[in-house]
Design an enzyme around this catalytic site. Structure first.
Site, PDB file in Angstrom:
ATOM      1  N   THR A  12      -0.512   0.504  -0.428  1.00  0.00           N
ATOM      2  CA  THR A  12      -1.764   1.366  -0.947  1.00  0.00           C
ATOM      3  C   THR A  12      -2.277   2.128   0.092  1.00  0.00           C
ATOM      4  OG1 THR A  12      -3.000  -0.389   0.361  1.00  0.00           O
ATOM      5  CG2 THR A  12      -2.513  -1.197  -1.576  1.00  0.00           C
ATOM      6  N   THR A  40      -5.524   5.209  -0.698  1.00  0.00           N
ATOM      7  CA  THR A  40      -6.200   3.715  -2.285  1.00  0.00           C
ATOM      8  C   THR A  40      -7.581   5.248  -2.240  1.00  0.00           C
ATOM      9  OG1 THR A  40      -4.915   2.279  -1.233  1.00  0.00           O
ATOM     10  CG2 THR A  40      -6.793   2.724  -3.196  1.00  0.00           C
ATOM     11  N   CYS A  93      -8.928   8.198  -0.787  1.00  0.00           N
ATOM     12  CA  CYS A  93      -8.922   9.390  -0.699  1.00  0.00           C
ATOM     13  C   CYS A  93      -8.319   9.834  -2.648  1.00  0.00           C
ATOM     14  CB  CYS A  93      -8.038   9.814  -0.009  1.00  0.00           C
ATOM     15  SG  CYS A  93      -7.847  10.175   1.622  1.00  0.00           S
TER      16      CYS A  93
END
Length: 265
Positions: free
Chosen positions: A206, A209, A211
């Site tokens: 992940t 995520t 940004c």
């Protein structure tokens, strides 16, 4: 030909390509926008963490910003890693007269737990940057640093949003991805509330995520969408990107910004 929406990201570089400027530009391209960048810092970073970070001088940040805004123009701006008080103040000064929506992602800690925002920069974020935000998009760690409130449930998310709104952003998106259960976020301007829920995917990859979500919101605003509509579409995009996240290196891999063009998508 009509040019695509123009979106500017002001953030740090992620040499591993999963977060920061690289994630922002990938997201903007995937969603049909023309992404532009003001680099604030260079990091040595991979799937295992941040091995080093070097902030760019204020004059370099100003020059990049002026080059883009004065010639090309922008329809939305997204801010990310601003590691020091001076850098926060510089960016806030530049954005003080921008005639475009601003998405503030108050990046303070990386996915791997590396500190990306100095403690003495928090007050500058509160007093100078958040008042300029059309939308602020903190996760729960960032909420705790900015407000002192530890969020344990949805009632705490509402209290956290109220505290953040007191600093001046028009809207706050409190991201509750670190809570158990569904991935729930709260978007509010102090009167209207929008609870956005999505299934939680069993995928550890992940990286990027936050940004990605903030950049997707900026694209929606550049297209002229309302804040609730832009946030809803951004959450749909990032939820699918999380589901498609892939292993890279020996640690936490990135979300898949290009999931729409992969075979079988």
């Amino acid at each position: 030909m009509t040019p695509p929406p123009r979106v500017l990201t002001i953030a740090g570089s992620d040499s591993g390509g999963g977060a920061g400027i690289q994630a922002d530009l990938k997201t903007m391209l995937a969603l049909g926008a023309h992404g532009m960048s003001v680099l604030t810092a260079v990091t040595a970073q991979n799937s295992l963490g941040v091995q080093g970070a070097w902030e760019l001088p204020a004059e370099a940040v100003r020059a990049q910003y002026r080059s883009v805004v004065d010639d090309i123009g922008v329809q939305a701006v997204k801010t990310g890693m601003l590691s020091s008080p001076g850098l926060v103040m510089t960016v806030a000064e530049l954005l003080s007269d921008v005639a475009a929506p601003v998405v503030v992602d108050p990046v303070s800690v990386s996915k791997h737990g590396d500190r990306l925002l100095a403690d003495d920069a928090l007050d500058a974020v509160r007093t100078r940057l958040l008042p300029l935000a059309t939308v602020a998009t903190p996760n729960l760690d960032e909420v705790a640093q900015l407000t002192g409130l530890t969020v344990r449930d949805e009632a705490d998310m509402r209290r956290a949003a109220d505290r953040l709104l007191a600093y001046g952003p028009r809207w706050v998106l409190v991201k509750g991805g670190h809570l158990p259960g569904q991935a729930v976020d709260l978007l509010t301007d102090g009167s209207a509330e929008h609870w956005l829920r999505a299934p939680r995917h069993d995928n550890r990859h992940t990286h990027g995520t936050g940004c990605t979500l903030a950049s997707a919101v900026a694209v929606g605003l550049a297209e002229g969408r309302t804040v609730p509509d832009a946030v809803r579409l951004a959450k749909e995009y990032v939820t699918a990107a999380i589901a498609a996240g892939f292993a890279l290196g020996g640690g936490i891999g990135p979300v898949d910004h290009g999931w729409r063009i992969r075979p079988g998508s």
